[in-house]
Enzyme design. Structure first.
Site, PDB file in Angstrom:
ATOM      1  CG  HIS A  32      42.569  32.936  42.090  1.00  0.00           C
ATOM      2  ND1 HIS A  32      43.141  32.551  41.956  1.00  0.00           N
ATOM      3  CD2 HIS A  32      41.452  33.327  42.581  1.00  0.00           C
ATOM      4  CE1 HIS A  32      42.678  31.559  42.857  1.00  0.00           C
ATOM      5  NE2 HIS A  32      41.300  31.994  43.335  1.00  0.00           N
TER       6      HIS A  32
ATOM      7  CD  GLU B 201      42.940  33.021  46.425  1.00  0.00           C
ATOM      8  OE1 GLU B 201      42.007  33.452  46.454  1.00  0.00           O
ATOM      9  OE2 GLU B 201      43.472  31.622  45.564  1.00  0.00           O
TER      10      GLU B 201
HETATM   11  O1  TA6 Z   1      40.307  31.508  45.630  1.00  0.00           O
HETATM   12  C1  TA6 Z   1      39.482  30.202  46.567  1.00  0.00           C
HETATM   13  C2  TA6 Z   1      38.345  30.252  45.259  1.00  0.00           C
HETATM   14  O2  TA6 Z   1      37.800  31.340  45.527  1.00  0.00           O
HETATM   15  C3  TA6 Z   1      38.168  28.639  45.020  1.00  0.00           C
HETATM   16  O3  TA6 Z   1      37.316  28.460  46.089  1.00  0.00           O
HETATM   17  C4  TA6 Z   1      38.267  28.403  43.234  1.00  0.00           C
HETATM   18  O4  TA6 Z   1      37.010  28.387  43.698  1.00  0.00           O
HETATM   19  C5  TA6 Z   1      39.583  29.251  43.239  1.00  0.00           C
HETATM   20  O5  TA6 Z   1      38.600  30.471  43.750  1.00  0.00           O
HETATM   21  C6  TA6 Z   1      39.370  29.277  41.371  1.00  0.00           C
HETATM   22  O6  TA6 Z   1      37.837  29.873  41.103  1.00  0.00           O
HETATM   23  P1  TA6 Z   1      38.016  30.169  39.964  1.00  0.00           P
HETATM   24  O7  TA6 Z   1      36.368  30.915  39.225  1.00  0.00           O
HETATM   25  O8  TA6 Z   1      38.798  30.394  39.080  1.00  0.00           O
HETATM   26  O9  TA6 Z   1      37.850  28.780  38.939  1.00  0.00           O
END
Ligand code: TA6
Length: 303
Positions: free
Chosen positions: A169, A277
Site C-alpha cells: 500500500h 499499490e
Molecule cells: O487502497 C485504497 C483503500 O482500500 C481505500 O479504500 C482506503 O480505505 C485506503 O485503502 C486506506 O485504508 P486504511 O485501512 O489504511 O485506512
C-alpha cells in the site's frame, strides 16, 4: 545497517547516501530518501509509529485480505487490510551486494529481510482468532541507488490450502497532486470504489486526480517492462513495476475523506501523495499446503 535506540526500526544506508527506514511494526517502510536526502514516501504527521495502529503512510503490507471480505468464508472476520501491518515482524538480517561487474564499486544494494509467522510472538492476536492457518511470511526490502523493491513470500505451512490477497500500500510523495498524471493504465479495466464498485475501462491513457479516487486496476501491459509511471508537471517521477501482482490500486482520499481520517495530517496532505499499490487483489490466491505465493514491486526513481 543500524537499529533505532528503542529497537523499533531498522535503518539501512548506501555508501552514496540513499536511505531506507523500516518500522518492525508491520514491516512498514516509513522513509525512503535519495542521495540528496529527498523523501520519496508520504507519511502522515499524525501517523502512529508506536504499534498502536497501522501506519498512515509509507508502505503498509496488506495480507491476507485487501479491504474487507464479509462474504469470504476464511477472511470474513478479518479487519480491513488484514493483520500483517498490525503485527510486529522479526528482523531476519541483511545482505549487501557490491556491484562486481565493473561499474563503480559503490553501486551497492542492501536487502533487509523481515519475517512473520503464525507462531510469531509479535503476531496480531486477531490472526489466530480470525484466520487460524499456519503460515510464514518473508518480506524483503531492497534499496539501490535508483530503486526500492519490496517483495513478499507467503508460505502455507498448514495441511490444507488457504486463500489470500497481497498488496503493498505505497504512499508516493508528490509536490502537487493537481499536476500529477498516472501513465501505463491505458485500456485497463478497473473497479471504481467511488462509484458503487462499477466495472469500467480506462479509456484515456492518462489518469489525472481531480477528486477522491479509489480504483482497482488490472493493467493490460507487461507488469515489468510496461510499468505504471507517475509523471508530475510533465516530468516522469516514479516507475512502478510488478512481479506476479496483477493489480494496481490508485487511491487519493481528496478533501473530505482526508478530513474524515483521524491520523491523516496535515489535512491538505492529500495534495502531496498518491497511493499506487501493486497487489494480487482482483480475486483470491489459493496456496496449497507447502506451497508459497510470491509477489514484488520495484519503484524506480526517474528524476
Ligand atoms: O487502497 C485504497 C483503500 O482500500 C481505500 O479504500 C482506503 O480505505 C485506503 O485503502 C486506506 O485504508 P486504511 O485501512 O489504511 O485506512
Amino acid at each position: 545497517v543500524t537499529f533505532s535506540d528503542d529497537n523499533s526500526r531498522v535503518i539501512a544506508e548506501l555508501p552514496t547516501g540513499e536511505r531506507v527506514e523500516v518500522l518492525l511494526y508491520g514491516a512498514t517502510v516509513i522513509s525512503w530518501k535519495d542521495a540528496q536526502g529527498n523523501e520519496k514516501l508520504w507519511l502522515s504527521e499524525a501517523a502512529k509509529l508506536d504499534g498502536s495502529k497501522a501506519v498512515r503512510g509509507g508502505i503498509p503490507v496488506v495480507f491476507p485480505v485487501f479491504g474487507t471480505a464479509p462474504d469470504h468464508p476464511q477472511a470474513r472476520d478479518l479487519p480491513q487490510h488484514g493483520f500483517a501491518r498490525t503485527s510486529r515482524w522479526e528482523f531476519l538480517g541483511k545482505s549487501t551486494s557490491e556491484s562486481m561487474d565493473g561499474r563503480a564499486a559503490n553501486e551497492a544494494t542492501v536487502k533487509l529481510d523481515f519475517g512473520l509467522s503464525s507462531a510469531a510472538q509479535g503476531l496480531d492476536p486477531i490472526a489466530p482468532k480470525h484466520w487460524p492457518f499456519k503460515f510464514n511470511l518473508i518480506y524483503s526490502v531492497t534499496l539501490s541507488q535508483k530503486s526500492l523493491t519490496t517483495s513478499i513470500v507467503a508460505t502455507n505451512d498448514d495441511s490444507a490450502p488457504f486463500e489470500c490477497q497481497v498488496l503493498m500500500h505505497t504512499y508516493l510523495r508528490v509536490k502537487d497532486i493537481t499536476s500529477v498524471e498516472v501513465h501505463g493504465l491505458a485500456n485497463a479495466p478497473y473497479i471504481d470504489k467511488v462509484d458503487n464498485l462499477a466495472a469500467k475501462t480506462q479509456s484515456d491513457p492518462t489518469l489525472t486526480i481531480t477528486g477522491e479516487t479509489d480504483r482497482v486496476y488490472t493493467p493490460q501491459g507487461d507488469p515489468t517492462n510496461d510499468p505504471v509511471t507517475v509523471v508530475e508537471a510533465g516530468k516522469p517521477r516514479y516507475a512502478v513495476a510488478r512481479d506476479n501482482l496483477s493489480n494496481v490500486v490508485v487511491w487519493n482520499p481528496w478533501t473530505d475523506k482526508a478530513q474524515g481520517i483521524a491520523d491523516f495530517a496535515p489535512k491538505e496532505g492529500f495534495r502531496n501523495m498518491i497511493c499506487v499499490e501493486p497487489g494480487a487483489v482482483g480475486g483470491w490466491q489459493s496456496v496449497e499446503a507447502g506451497d508459497a505465493f510470491e509477489g514484488a514491486q520495484t519503484i524506480t526513481l526517474l528524476d
